[in-house]
Motif scaffolding. Structure first.
Motif, mmCIF file in Angstrom:
data_model
loop_
_atom_site.group_PDB
_atom_site.id
_atom_site.type_symbol
_atom_site.label_atom_id
_atom_site.label_comp_id
_atom_site.label_asym_id
_atom_site.label_seq_id
_atom_site.Cartn_x
_atom_site.Cartn_y
_atom_site.Cartn_z
ATOM 1 N N GLY A 16 20.667 -24.524 42.886
ATOM 2 C CA GLY A 16 19.824 -23.348 42.761
ATOM 3 C C GLY A 16 18.603 -23.361 43.645
ATOM 4 N N GLY A 17 18.526 -24.326 44.551
ATOM 5 C CA GLY A 17 17.419 -24.351 45.499
ATOM 6 C C GLY A 17 16.130 -24.955 44.977
ATOM 7 N N PHE A 18 16.180 -25.628 43.832
ATOM 8 C CA PHE A 18 14.974 -26.262 43.321
ATOM 9 C C PHE A 18 14.608 -27.478 44.175
ATOM 10 C CE2 PHE A 18 16.339 -23.728 39.800
ATOM 11 C CZ PHE A 18 15.163 -23.359 39.153
ATOM 12 N N PRO A 19 13.314 -27.736 44.362
ATOM 13 C CA PRO A 19 12.902 -28.785 45.292
ATOM 14 C C PRO A 19 13.030 -30.195 44.733
ATOM 15 C CG PRO A 19 10.985 -27.705 44.362
ATOM 16 C CD PRO A 19 12.174 -26.944 43.877
ATOM 17 N N VAL A 20 12.993 -31.159 45.662
ATOM 18 C CA VAL A 20 12.940 -32.581 45.334
ATOM 19 C C VAL A 20 11.503 -33.056 45.533
ATOM 20 C CG1 VAL A 20 13.704 -34.903 45.958
ATOM 21 C CG2 VAL A 20 15.331 -33.001 46.000
ATOM 22 N N VAL A 21 10.935 -33.634 44.482
ATOM 23 C CA VAL A 21 9.597 -34.224 44.567
ATOM 24 C C VAL A 21 9.759 -35.731 44.687
ATOM 25 C CG1 VAL A 21 7.369 -34.548 43.433
ATOM 26 C CG2 VAL A 21 8.598 -32.374 43.187
ATOM 27 N N GLY A 22 9.275 -36.298 45.769
ATOM 28 C CA GLY A 22 9.338 -37.737 45.971
ATOM 29 C C GLY A 22 8.043 -38.406 45.558
ATOM 30 N N ILE A 23 8.162 -39.528 44.865
ATOM 31 C CA ILE A 23 6.988 -40.303 44.465
ATOM 32 C C ILE A 23 7.103 -41.695 45.065
ATOM 33 C CG2 ILE A 23 5.632 -41.225 42.554
ATOM 34 C CD1 ILE A 23 6.654 -39.026 40.792
ATOM 35 N N ILE A 24 6.105 -42.094 45.808
ATOM 36 C CA ILE A 24 6.073 -43.440 46.376
ATOM 37 C C ILE A 24 5.438 -44.362 45.343
ATOM 38 C CG2 ILE A 24 5.191 -44.893 48.228
ATOM 39 C CD1 ILE A 24 5.224 -42.465 50.041
ATOM 40 N N GLY A 25 6.202 -45.343 44.892
ATOM 41 C CA GLY A 25 5.757 -46.259 43.844
ATOM 42 C C GLY A 25 6.454 -45.933 42.547
ATOM 43 N N GLY A 26 7.041 -46.934 41.924
ATOM 44 C CA GLY A 26 7.863 -46.703 40.739
ATOM 45 C C GLY A 26 7.249 -47.196 39.450
ATOM 46 N N GLY A 27 5.942 -47.026 39.292
ATOM 47 C CA GLY A 27 5.273 -47.503 38.096
ATOM 48 C C GLY A 27 5.360 -46.519 36.945
ATOM 49 N N GLN A 28 4.511 -46.763 35.935
ATOM 50 C CA GLN A 28 4.592 -45.944 34.727
ATOM 51 C C GLN A 28 4.171 -44.505 34.957
ATOM 52 O OE1 GLN A 28 2.364 -48.416 35.140
ATOM 53 N NE2 GLN A 28 0.399 -47.945 34.165
ATOM 54 N N LEU A 29 3.320 -44.229 35.958
ATOM 55 C CA LEU A 29 2.921 -42.849 36.206
ATOM 56 C C LEU A 29 4.106 -42.039 36.712
ATOM 57 C CD1 LEU A 29 -0.586 -43.405 37.819
ATOM 58 C CD2 LEU A 29 0.007 -43.075 35.419
ATOM 59 N N ALA A 30 4.874 -42.620 37.621
ATOM 60 C CA ALA A 30 6.087 -41.941 38.084
ATOM 61 C C ALA A 30 7.079 -41.788 36.939
ATOM 62 C CB ALA A 30 6.710 -42.735 39.232
ATOM 63 N N ARG A 31 7.167 -42.800 36.088
ATOM 64 C CA ARG A 31 8.078 -42.733 34.936
ATOM 65 C C ARG A 31 7.746 -41.541 34.039
ATOM 66 N NH1 ARG A 31 10.699 -46.932 31.603
ATOM 67 N NH2 ARG A 31 10.792 -46.286 29.425
ATOM 68 N N MET A 32 6.444 -41.313 33.799
ATOM 69 C CA MET A 32 6.046 -40.252 32.890
ATOM 70 C C MET A 32 6.125 -38.864 33.526
ATOM 71 S SD MET A 32 3.076 -41.996 30.513
ATOM 72 C CE MET A 32 2.297 -43.026 31.750
ATOM 73 N N ALA A 54 9.307 -49.629 36.305
ATOM 74 C CA ALA A 54 9.184 -48.741 35.146
ATOM 75 C C ALA A 54 9.889 -47.409 35.366
ATOM 76 C CB ALA A 54 7.709 -48.517 34.821
ATOM 77 N N ALA A 55 9.674 -46.779 36.522
ATOM 78 C CA ALA A 55 10.287 -45.476 36.779
ATOM 79 C C ALA A 55 11.772 -45.590 37.038
ATOM 80 C CB ALA A 55 9.592 -44.801 37.958
ATOM 81 N N ALA A 56 12.199 -46.686 37.666
ATOM 82 C CA ALA A 56 13.614 -46.853 37.995
ATOM 83 C C ALA A 56 14.491 -46.918 36.747
ATOM 84 C CB ALA A 56 13.813 -48.107 38.847
ATOM 85 N N LYS A 359 2.892 -40.882 18.161
ATOM 86 C CA LYS A 359 3.691 -40.789 19.371
ATOM 87 C C LYS A 359 3.503 -42.066 20.184
ATOM 88 C CE LYS A 359 5.022 -36.569 18.494
ATOM 89 N NZ LYS A 359 6.431 -36.267 18.137
ATOM 90 N N MET A 360 4.618 -42.728 20.512
ATOM 91 C CA MET A 360 4.567 -43.981 21.271
ATOM 92 C C MET A 360 5.213 -43.797 22.626
ATOM 93 S SD MET A 360 5.188 -47.165 18.665
ATOM 94 C CE MET A 360 6.487 -46.391 17.705
ATOM 95 N N HIS A 361 4.566 -44.337 23.633
ATOM 96 C CA HIS A 361 5.074 -44.273 25.000
ATOM 97 C C HIS A 361 5.027 -45.691 25.569
ATOM 98 C CE1 HIS A 361 4.684 -39.808 25.062
ATOM 99 N NE2 HIS A 361 3.682 -40.068 24.234
ATOM 100 N N LEU A 362 6.173 -46.337 25.625
ATOM 101 C CA LEU A 362 6.263 -47.681 26.191
ATOM 102 C C LEU A 362 6.858 -47.577 27.589
ATOM 103 C CD1 LEU A 362 7.492 -49.622 23.040
ATOM 104 C CD2 LEU A 362 5.154 -49.287 23.861
ATOM 105 N N TYR A 363 6.342 -48.398 28.495
ATOM 106 C CA TYR A 363 6.593 -48.198 29.920
ATOM 107 C C TYR A 363 7.755 -49.004 30.482
ATOM 108 C CZ TYR A 363 1.800 -46.393 29.513
ATOM 109 O OH TYR A 363 0.670 -45.712 29.126
ATOM 110 N N GLY A 364 8.354 -49.868 29.678
ATOM 111 C CA GLY A 364 9.441 -50.686 30.200
ATOM 112 C C GLY A 364 8.974 -51.747 31.176
#
Length: 403
Positions: A16-32, A54-56, A359-364
């Motif tokens: 449907g043409g929705f974009p890809v957002v790339g994040i450099i770094g795979g930590g908890q911020l990218a995970r969330m 964490a994000a992977a 609410k719990m958010h664990l980062y792996g």
């Protein structure tokens, strides 16, 4: 090092043409960022440093590669419509290569440098907002001179790479200055930031978002509670904050975002000070990314900082930043004794049963003592009760509370 094949094969676009957002770094911020990306029908791709980052663990498109390797990052970015960052540590030469390739970067390197380099930040912000008295120091003698000028103690900081109390040293007196010799040796002529130790009443923070077209939004000002240089609690909104000061702080953050041409989410950490009986502020730090002081927004705001960051970097209309409840309290979960964390899932189950509203958010993330491995959030009307609930849950997960 990641190769062309795996990166191309792992990033599959949403139809449907929705974009890809790339994040450099795979930590908890990218995970969330993954849950709001799903809600917005976006494809998230993360350049992770390891398969178990964490994000992977939650983002399907997570090729592995070093964020400081130009060729790897360029190949990753070619598959993305926009690129943003999990942290501020991407080297200037990598950012320059992406700019030369025409990759839309948010925040832009011209803005990001003020979050990467504290000396550049202090020099630029001095024209915009109230800051501590400071100086670049290249020797023990210059450090002593600043201490004599503003009064000891003074705070010595490495311009790059510091966080959660790392890269920060309090110099209590002239007699303690010689102990800082190794810091100047490691600086290798790049200089250190020295500034007055601000006499503050508490620490506060404000989170704003700004899009490339200039739309901006801000969340309520929060209080941040630090323990040993690490944020352990965030209260939203900051209790008993003077309305005029809240407006001034928010206006200052929006002014910084506009003057520095920030795109995406930016956190401004401040000291609240008392000036002749009137409340004031001094800007301490900037972070140009989703930030720990804004994790409360996942459960406590109509639009979380992570959804807003995705909206902002894509120049989508920004979301509503109003709070969902009168009070939200977020408690950081720090790594503790290994035996407790070996059975972390059982601990998690116990807390879900004990407090259904939690609410719990664990980062792996791999557990290390003192490392942030997650956060807990509670929302409601009774602030004292919320603080008790958040503190109990965080302490129980850490292992400092056993019942």
């Amino acid at each position: 090092m990641a190769t062309k094949g795996p990166i191309v094969e792992q990033i599959v676009r949403h139809p449907g043409g929705f974009p890809v957002v790339g994040i450099i770094g795979g930590g908890q911020l990218a995970r969330m960022c993954q849950p709001p990306a799903v809600g917005l029908s976006l494809t998230l791709a993360v350049l992770a440093q390891a398969p178990d980052a964490a994000a992977a663990l939650v983002v399907p498109a997570s090729p592995v590669g070093p964020y400081d390797d130009v060729d790897t990052v360029r190949e990753f970015a070619r598959q993305c419509d926009v690129v943003t960052f999990d942290h501020e540590h991407v080297p200037p030469e990598v950012l320059a290569a992406l700019e030369a390739d025409g990759v839309p970067l948010h925040p832009r390197p011209s803005a990001l440098r003020f979050a990467q380099d504290k000396l550049a930040m202090r020099e630029r912000l001095g024209d915009l907002v109230d800051c501590p008295r400071w100086r670049r120091v290249d020797s023990l003698e210059e450090l002593t001179e600043l201490g004599t000028e503003v009064g000891f103690p003074v705070v010595l900081k490495t311009p790059r790479g510091g966080y959660d109390g790392k890269g920060v040293r309090v110099v209590d007196s002239p007699d303690a200055v010689p102990d800082c010799a190794d810091w100047f040796e490691r600086a290798a002529g790049d200089g250190l930031l020295a500034e007055e130790a601000v006499d503050f009443t508490r620490e506060i923070a404000v989170l704003v978002a700004r899009s490339p077209s200039g739309q901006a939004a801000a969340w309520p000002v929060v209080e941040t509670v630090q323990t040993g240089g690490i944020c352990t609690e965030v209260i939203a909104p900051a209790p008993d904050l003077d309305d005029t000061l809240a407006s001034r702080v928010t206006e200052a953050a929006l002014r910084i975002a506009g003057e520095l041409d920030v795109t995406g989410v930016m956190a401004v950490e401040l000291f609240q000070v008392d000036r002749d009986g009137e409340p004031g502020y001094v800007v301490n730090e900037l972070a140009m990314r989703p930030h720990n002081s804004g994790h409360w927004t996942i459960d406590g705001s109509v639009t979380s900082q992570f959804e807003q960051h995705l909206r902002a970097v894509l120049d989508l209309p920004l979301g509503d930043t109003r709070a969902r409840a009168p009070w939200t309290v977020m408690g950081n979960v720090l790594g503790g004794a290994e035996p407790r964390h070996a059975e972390l899932y059982g601990t998690y189950r116990h807390l879900l049963a004990r407090d259904p509203g939690l609410k719990m958010h664990l980062y792996g993330k791999e557990v290390r003592p003192g490392r942030k491995i997650g956060h807990v959030t509670v929302c409601g009307d009774d602030l004292a009760e919320l603080r008790d609930r958040a503190a109990h849950a965080a302490g129980y997960l850490e292992g400092t509370i056993i019942e």
